[in-house]
Design a protein around this motif. Sequence first.
Motif, short mmCIF file in Angstrom:
data_model
loop_
_atom_site.label_atom_id
_atom_site.label_comp_id
_atom_site.label_asym_id
_atom_site.label_seq_id
_atom_site.Cartn_x
_atom_site.Cartn_y
_atom_site.Cartn_z
N GLU A 5 0.83 -1.20 0.00
CA GLU A 5 0.00 0.00 0.00
C GLU A 5 0.87 1.26 0.00
O GLU A 5 0.56 2.23 -0.68
CB GLU A 5 -0.96 0.02 1.18
N ARG A 8 2.10 1.75 -3.46
CA ARG A 8 1.03 2.29 -4.30
C ARG A 8 0.81 3.78 -4.02
O ARG A 8 0.63 4.57 -4.95
CB ARG A 8 -0.27 1.51 -4.04
N MET A 9 0.88 4.15 -2.75
CA MET A 9 0.70 5.56 -2.37
C MET A 9 1.81 6.43 -2.96
O MET A 9 1.55 7.52 -3.48
CB MET A 9 0.68 5.71 -0.84
N ARG A 10 3.04 5.92 -2.89
CA ARG A 10 4.17 6.68 -3.46
C ARG A 10 4.06 6.80 -4.97
O ARG A 10 4.38 7.84 -5.54
CB ARG A 10 5.48 6.01 -3.08
N ALA A 11 3.61 5.74 -5.63
CA ALA A 11 3.44 5.78 -7.08
C ALA A 11 2.38 6.80 -7.47
O ALA A 11 2.55 7.56 -8.44
CB ALA A 11 3.07 4.39 -7.60
N ALA A 12 1.28 6.84 -6.73
CA ALA A 12 0.22 7.82 -7.01
C ALA A 12 0.72 9.24 -6.79
O ALA A 12 0.41 10.16 -7.57
CB ALA A 12 -1.00 7.54 -6.14
N GLN A 15 2.95 10.19 -9.68
CA GLN A 15 2.13 10.44 -10.86
C GLN A 15 1.50 11.82 -10.80
O GLN A 15 1.48 12.56 -11.80
CB GLN A 15 1.05 9.37 -11.00
N ASN A 16 1.00 12.21 -9.65
CA ASN A 16 0.39 13.53 -9.52
C ASN A 16 1.42 14.65 -9.61
O ASN A 16 1.14 15.71 -10.18
CB ASN A 16 -0.41 13.63 -8.22
N ARG A 19 2.06 15.01 -13.27
CA ARG A 19 0.95 15.71 -13.92
C ARG A 19 1.01 17.21 -13.65
O ARG A 19 0.78 18.03 -14.55
CB ARG A 19 -0.39 15.15 -13.44
N LYS A 80 -3.98 17.91 -3.56
CA LYS A 80 -3.95 16.45 -3.57
C LYS A 80 -2.57 15.93 -3.21
O LYS A 80 -2.43 14.98 -2.43
CB LYS A 80 -4.36 15.94 -4.95
N GLN A 84 -1.55 13.60 -0.07
CA GLN A 84 -0.85 12.34 -0.25
C GLN A 84 0.46 12.30 0.55
O GLN A 84 0.77 11.27 1.16
CB GLN A 84 -0.55 12.11 -1.74
#
Length: 102
Positions: A5, A8-12, A15-16, A19, A80, A84
């Motif tokens: 998890e 996954r949090m670091r990847a999100a 990604q943000n 962006r 966001k 995060q």
Amino acid sequence: MKDEELHRMRAALEQNKYRLAGLRARVQREAEAQTRSHSLPHTFGRHSTSWTKAHEAEFQHRLAVGIEEHGNDIGGLEAKIARQEEAIRARHLKKAREARPS
């Protein structure tokens, strides 16, 4: 033991951040293209450049307008990212507390 998890949090988060950087770069490219499309005065002679103070002023104005137009998107992504990062910090603290001997 891996924390899937957290991964996954670091990847999100990454990604943000990507962006947000892309959005800011796009706004800058658009402002520069719009500035270059107008005929502003050029300098001549020794040490001349095609980018004058008038160009810089026009670019800064167009950049501010572009940031204002995309303000909701930029602000939303910044908020966001902050949430995060805070969630990842909280996750690390929780894991550290669980790992601490009683």
